[in-house]
Design a protein around this motif. Structure first.
Motif, PDB file in Angstrom:
ATOM      1  N   VAL A  63       0.833  -1.199   0.000  1.00 29.46           N
ATOM      2  CA  VAL A  63       0.000   0.000   0.000  1.00 29.46           C
ATOM      3  C   VAL A  63       0.868   1.249   0.000  1.00 29.46           C
ATOM      4  N   LEU A  64       0.282   2.300  -0.514  1.00 30.34           N
ATOM      5  CA  LEU A  64       0.821   3.652  -0.392  1.00 30.34           C
ATOM      6  C   LEU A  64      -0.380   4.521  -0.054  1.00 30.34           C
ATOM      7  N   LEU A  65      -0.502   4.890   1.229  1.00 29.45           N
ATOM      8  CA  LEU A  65      -1.705   5.570   1.711  1.00 29.45           C
ATOM      9  C   LEU A  65      -1.333   6.699   2.671  1.00 29.45           C
ATOM     10  N   PRO A  66      -2.184   7.727   2.765  1.00 29.50           N
ATOM     11  CA  PRO A  66      -1.938   8.797   3.725  1.00 29.50           C
ATOM     12  C   PRO A  66      -2.046   8.276   5.161  1.00 29.50           C
ATOM     13  N   LEU A  67      -1.156   8.741   5.996  1.00 32.00           N
ATOM     14  CA  LEU A  67      -1.174   8.338   7.406  1.00 32.00           C
ATOM     15  C   LEU A  67      -2.122   9.212   8.212  1.00 32.00           C
ATOM     16  N   PRO A  68      -2.906   8.587   9.097  1.00 26.28           N
ATOM     17  CA  PRO A  68      -3.713   9.387  10.017  1.00 26.28           C
ATOM     18  C   PRO A  68      -2.786  10.030  11.059  1.00 26.28           C
ATOM     19  N   PRO A  69      -3.158  11.080  11.745  1.00 20.59           N
ATOM     20  CA  PRO A  69      -4.482  11.679  11.710  1.00 20.59           C
ATOM     21  C   PRO A  69      -4.626  12.787  10.662  1.00 20.59           C
ATOM     22  N   ASP A  70      -3.521  13.447  10.265  1.00 20.13           N
ATOM     23  CA  ASP A  70      -3.685  14.610   9.386  1.00 20.13           C
ATOM     24  C   ASP A  70      -3.596  14.261   7.901  1.00 20.13           C
ATOM     25  N   ARG A  71      -3.188  13.016   7.573  1.00 22.37           N
ATOM     26  CA  ARG A  71      -3.168  12.506   6.200  1.00 22.37           C
ATOM     27  C   ARG A  71      -2.237  13.299   5.284  1.00 22.37           C
ATOM     28  N   ARG A  72      -1.178  13.909   5.861  1.00 25.44           N
ATOM     29  CA  ARG A  72      -0.205  14.627   5.038  1.00 25.44           C
ATOM     30  C   ARG A  72       0.992  13.755   4.682  1.00 25.44           C
ATOM     31  N   ASP A  73       1.359  12.842   5.573  1.00 22.68           N
ATOM     32  CA  ASP A  73       2.493  11.951   5.335  1.00 22.68           C
ATOM     33  C   ASP A  73       2.011  10.706   4.604  1.00 22.68           C
ATOM     34  N   LEU A  74       2.800  10.219   3.658  1.00 23.19           N
ATOM     35  CA  LEU A  74       2.439   9.009   2.920  1.00 23.19           C
ATOM     36  C   LEU A  74       3.164   7.804   3.499  1.00 23.19           C
ATOM     37  N   GLU A  75       2.384   6.777   3.794  1.00 25.27           N
ATOM     38  CA  GLU A  75       2.930   5.532   4.342  1.00 25.27           C
ATOM     39  C   GLU A  75       3.044   4.490   3.255  1.00 25.27           C
ATOM     40  N   ILE A  76       4.187   3.841   3.226  1.00 28.71           N
ATOM     41  CA  ILE A  76       4.359   2.671   2.389  1.00 28.71           C
ATOM     42  C   ILE A  76       4.321   1.464   3.326  1.00 28.71           C
ATOM     43  N   GLY A  77       3.551   0.465   2.965  1.00 28.08           N
ATOM     44  CA  GLY A  77       3.416  -0.726   3.803  1.00 28.08           C
ATOM     45  C   GLY A  77       3.345  -1.973   2.944  1.00 28.08           C
ATOM     46  N   TRP A  78       3.730  -3.099   3.508  1.00 28.01           N
ATOM     47  CA  TRP A  78       3.753  -4.361   2.780  1.00 28.01           C
ATOM     48  C   TRP A  78       3.363  -5.475   3.725  1.00 28.01           C
ATOM     49  N   GLN A  79       2.679  -6.459   3.192  1.00 28.26           N
ATOM     50  CA  GLN A  79       2.308  -7.647   3.953  1.00 28.26           C
ATOM     51  C   GLN A  79       2.458  -8.845   3.024  1.00 28.26           C
TER      52      GLN A  79
END
Length: 198
Positions: A95-111
């Protein structure tokens, strides 16, 4: 001529690497996705962002939501199934999704499904999505990892991410934060014997 080790090709909604095709999820991926998101040793690191999925029917519901909400995501954000080029098996998600709470930082995640661990597939998928993000104009990416999730931290480092500290800003949890900037991607890590003396 051999392909570069980090070759990443974007074809429409697919991101292709030497071993993987990252493609949008479909509801028909439910059984394969359940091997990932239904595995306790994967799900324990995802809560509270996502709880363990109990069965195929529940997984289909999750995938239906991901498929219908995909149109609302702005490029380059998204959710992709990780499919092996050799054989076409779905072994995980990235995934590449905005991080809560302010949704300004983009998170990269893998499973990954546990039977796909130990082959470098999560790092390859994370690396590919980072290339895609940076080519789309993103200036930095973050990965957030629970302090005891050594596998997740090691994968972040293999992607090229740098540990920048701990925070409780995201998800209301104390998390390790890793950051990646375009200039750090594809820079080989120095082995201990190569590091300059301090």
């Amino acid at each position: 001529m051999t392909e570069p080790e980090h070759r990443v090709v974007v074809e429409g909604s697919r991101i292709i690497t030497p071993r993987l095709v990252l493609r949008p999820w479909t509801v028909d991926d439910a059984e394969a996705a359940l091997r990932v998101y239904g595995a306790e040793n994967v799900a324990q690191w995802l809560a509270p962002a996502m709880e363990r999925v109990a069965d195929t029917a529940a997984m289909r519901t999750v995938l239906e939501h991901w498929v219908t909400s995909a149109g609302a995501l702005e490029t380059p954000t998204g959710r992709w199934a990780i499919e092996l080029r050799d054989g076409g098996s779905v072994v995980g998600g990235v995934v590449l999704l905005p991080l809560p709470p302010d949704r300004r930082d983009l998170e990269i995640g893998w499973q990954l499904a546990p039977d796909a661990w130990g082959q470098g597939l999560a790092a390859e998928a994370g690396h590919a999505v980072a290339h895609y993000a940076f080519e789309s104009g993103v200036e930095e990416l973050f990965a957030v990892v629970r302090p005891r999730n050594e596998r997740g931290a090691a994968t972040a480092r293999r992607v090229g991410m740098e540990w920048v500290g701990e925070t409780d800003k995201y998800y209301g949890l104390r998390l390790q934060v890793f950051r990646l900037r375009p200039g750090d991607l594809d820079v080989p890590a120095l082995r201990p014997e190569q590091r300059p003396a301090v």
